[in-house]
Design a protein around this motif. Structure first.
Motif, short mmCIF file in Angstrom:
data_model
loop_
_atom_site.label_atom_id
_atom_site.label_comp_id
_atom_site.label_asym_id
_atom_site.label_seq_id
_atom_site.Cartn_x
_atom_site.Cartn_y
_atom_site.Cartn_z
N LEU A 202 7.42 19.15 -7.60
CA LEU A 202 6.30 19.08 -6.66
C LEU A 202 5.68 17.69 -6.62
O LEU A 202 5.29 17.20 -5.55
N SER A 203 5.58 17.03 -7.77
CA SER A 203 5.02 15.67 -7.80
C SER A 203 5.88 14.71 -6.99
O SER A 203 5.36 13.86 -6.25
N THR A 204 7.19 14.83 -7.13
CA THR A 204 8.09 13.96 -6.38
C THR A 204 8.05 14.28 -4.89
O THR A 204 8.15 13.38 -4.05
N LEU A 205 7.88 15.54 -4.56
CA LEU A 205 7.74 15.93 -3.16
C LEU A 205 6.58 15.21 -2.49
O LEU A 205 6.71 14.69 -1.37
N VAL A 206 5.44 15.15 -3.17
CA VAL A 206 4.26 14.50 -2.59
C VAL A 206 4.53 13.03 -2.32
O VAL A 206 4.22 12.50 -1.25
N VAL A 207 5.11 12.34 -3.32
CA VAL A 207 5.31 10.88 -3.22
C VAL A 207 6.40 10.53 -2.22
O VAL A 207 6.28 9.56 -1.46
N GLU A 208 7.48 11.31 -2.21
CA GLU A 208 8.65 10.96 -1.42
C GLU A 208 8.63 11.52 0.00
O GLU A 208 9.30 10.96 0.87
N GLU A 209 7.89 12.61 0.22
CA GLU A 209 8.02 13.26 1.53
C GLU A 209 6.70 13.53 2.23
O GLU A 209 6.50 13.10 3.36
N LEU A 210 5.78 14.23 1.59
CA LEU A 210 4.56 14.64 2.30
C LEU A 210 3.73 13.45 2.76
O LEU A 210 3.38 13.35 3.94
N VAL A 211 3.42 12.53 1.85
CA VAL A 211 2.59 11.38 2.21
C VAL A 211 3.32 10.44 3.18
O VAL A 211 2.73 10.02 4.18
N PRO A 212 4.61 10.07 2.94
CA PRO A 212 5.30 9.22 3.92
C PRO A 212 5.37 9.84 5.31
O PRO A 212 5.22 9.14 6.31
N GLU A 213 5.60 11.16 5.38
CA GLU A 213 5.63 11.82 6.68
C GLU A 213 4.27 11.74 7.36
O GLU A 213 4.17 11.53 8.58
N ALA A 214 3.20 11.91 6.58
CA ALA A 214 1.85 11.84 7.14
C ALA A 214 1.54 10.44 7.65
O ALA A 214 0.97 10.26 8.73
N VAL A 215 1.93 9.42 6.87
CA VAL A 215 1.68 8.03 7.28
C VAL A 215 2.48 7.68 8.53
O VAL A 215 2.02 6.92 9.38
N GLU A 216 3.66 8.26 8.66
CA GLU A 216 4.48 8.01 9.85
C GLU A 216 3.79 8.51 11.10
O GLU A 216 3.91 7.92 12.18
N GLU A 217 3.05 9.62 10.98
CA GLU A 217 2.36 10.18 12.14
C GLU A 217 1.15 9.33 12.51
O GLU A 217 0.96 8.96 13.67
N VAL A 218 0.31 9.00 11.53
CA VAL A 218 -0.89 8.17 11.76
C VAL A 218 -0.98 7.20 10.59
O VAL A 218 -1.35 7.59 9.48
N PRO A 219 -0.62 5.93 10.80
CA PRO A 219 -0.59 4.96 9.69
C PRO A 219 -1.90 4.81 8.96
O PRO A 219 -1.93 4.75 7.74
N GLU A 220 -3.02 4.74 9.68
CA GLU A 220 -4.31 4.52 9.03
C GLU A 220 -5.36 5.43 9.67
O GLU A 220 -5.59 5.39 10.87
N SER A 221 -5.97 6.24 8.82
CA SER A 221 -7.07 7.10 9.27
C SER A 221 -7.95 7.42 8.07
O SER A 221 -7.46 7.89 7.04
N PRO A 222 -9.26 7.17 8.19
CA PRO A 222 -10.15 7.50 7.07
C PRO A 222 -10.21 8.99 6.80
O PRO A 222 -10.56 9.41 5.69
N LEU A 223 -9.85 9.81 7.79
CA LEU A 223 -9.87 11.25 7.60
C LEU A 223 -8.75 11.72 6.69
O LEU A 223 -8.85 12.80 6.08
N SER A 224 -7.68 10.93 6.58
CA SER A 224 -6.54 11.34 5.77
C SER A 224 -6.93 11.51 4.31
O SER A 224 -6.59 12.51 3.66
N SER A 225 -7.65 10.53 3.78
CA SER A 225 -8.08 10.60 2.39
C SER A 225 -9.01 11.79 2.17
O SER A 225 -8.94 12.47 1.13
N LEU A 226 -9.87 12.04 3.15
CA LEU A 226 -10.78 13.18 3.02
C LEU A 226 -10.01 14.50 3.03
O LEU A 226 -10.37 15.44 2.30
N ALA A 227 -8.94 14.57 3.85
CA ALA A 227 -8.13 15.78 3.87
C ALA A 227 -7.43 15.99 2.53
O ALA A 227 -7.35 17.11 2.02
N PHE A 228 -6.94 14.91 1.94
CA PHE A 228 -6.28 14.99 0.63
C PHE A 228 -7.27 15.48 -0.43
O PHE A 228 -6.99 16.39 -1.20
N ILE A 229 -8.45 14.84 -0.45
CA ILE A 229 -9.47 15.21 -1.43
C ILE A 229 -9.93 16.65 -1.21
O ILE A 229 -10.14 17.41 -2.16
N GLY A 230 -10.06 17.04 0.06
CA GLY A 230 -10.49 18.40 0.36
C GLY A 230 -9.47 19.43 -0.11
O GLY A 230 -9.86 20.47 -0.67
#
Length: 245
Positions: A202-230
């Motif tokens: 699961l840790s490797t999934l987050v680093v290798e797939e979930l976050v890169p896929e999210a960044v590909e959709e929207v490179p920079e958004s302050p809401l992204s960090s809030l969604a992660f923390i939430g």
């Protein structure tokens, strides 16, 4: 057998949560920002599963080197599967690339770990199994949404998306079955080694797939960090208040 059926009923709760998230993605317009936030939220939940639920239990085991090795092997296993999916996609082609399929695999592993926890927890106390199942539901909704939304954006037909969403029930029922029938008589170390292996995946999934896929959709958004923390905070709160000693 009656107790086993109860365990399956518990396991159905996270499965339904995941399917509900996928169904929501079918009827809600999926913008790039919404998919970004869903992926970050799912990443936060997965990190919380590892940091709050899996690793604290594993770190109580001895010898420590076995726990660390299991974590590393989980990460290596994920990388190997990721590589295999990429090679198959390069050779035979695929709808929208390999990314959504790797996320599908990772979410399946997460659901399998949910099943393991529900099944194993139920062997300790029926109430513990129920609370663990209830605690997984909010984490599975954004995962189901992100997975189906990703397939939808990549052009996968709706009939196949619904089938894949329903297929998520298989790994959690399998995990619950193994957790109940096999792990109930296993040693504490073996149970923790399995959980730690899952944490590595699961840790490797987050680093290798979930976050890169999210960044590909929207490179920079302050809401992204809030969604992660939430996502992290939500699971941490549920884990804390639903915990059974």
């Amino acid at each position: 057998m009656n107790e086993y059926l109860v365990v399956l009923a518990f396991a159905a709760l996270p499965a339904l949560g995941n399917f509900a998230g996928g169904a929501l993605a079918e009827f809600v317009p999926v913008s790039r920002l919404m998919l970004n936030l869903a992926l970050y939220s799912a990443a936060g939940v997965v990190v919380a599963v590892v940091a709050v639920e899996l690793m604290p239990r594993a770190l109580e085991a001895d010898p420590a080197w076995a726990i660390v090795l299991a974590f590393v092997l989980g990460g290596v296993f994920y990388v190997a599967v990721d590589w295999a999916i990429q090679r198959l996609n390069d050779r035979y082609g695929g709808e929208g690339g390999a990314g959504p399929w790797v996320i599908f695999f990772g979410v399946s592993v997460d659901l399998f770990s949910d099943g393991i926890m529900v099944g194993t927890g139920s062997t300790v106390a029926v109430g513990l199994g129920l609370l663990l199942a209830l605690g997984q539901v909010p984490s599975d909704i954004p995962e189901g949404f992100a997975t189906v939304a990703n397939f939808r954006r990549r052009g996968v037909p709706r009939s196949r998306r619904l089938l894949l969403s329903a297929a998520f029930a298989a790994p959690i029922f399998l995990g619950a079955t193994l957790g109940y029938w096999l792990m109930r008589d296993a040693s504490e170390l073996n149970k923790l080694l399995l959980l730690t292996f899952t944490a590595g995946v699961l840790s490797t999934l987050v680093v290798e797939e979930l976050v890169p896929e999210a960044v590909e959709e929207v490179p920079e958004s302050p809401l992204s960090s809030l969604a992660f923390i939430g996502g992290f905070a939500l699971f941490a709160l549920l884990s804390t208040y639903l915990e059974v000693e």
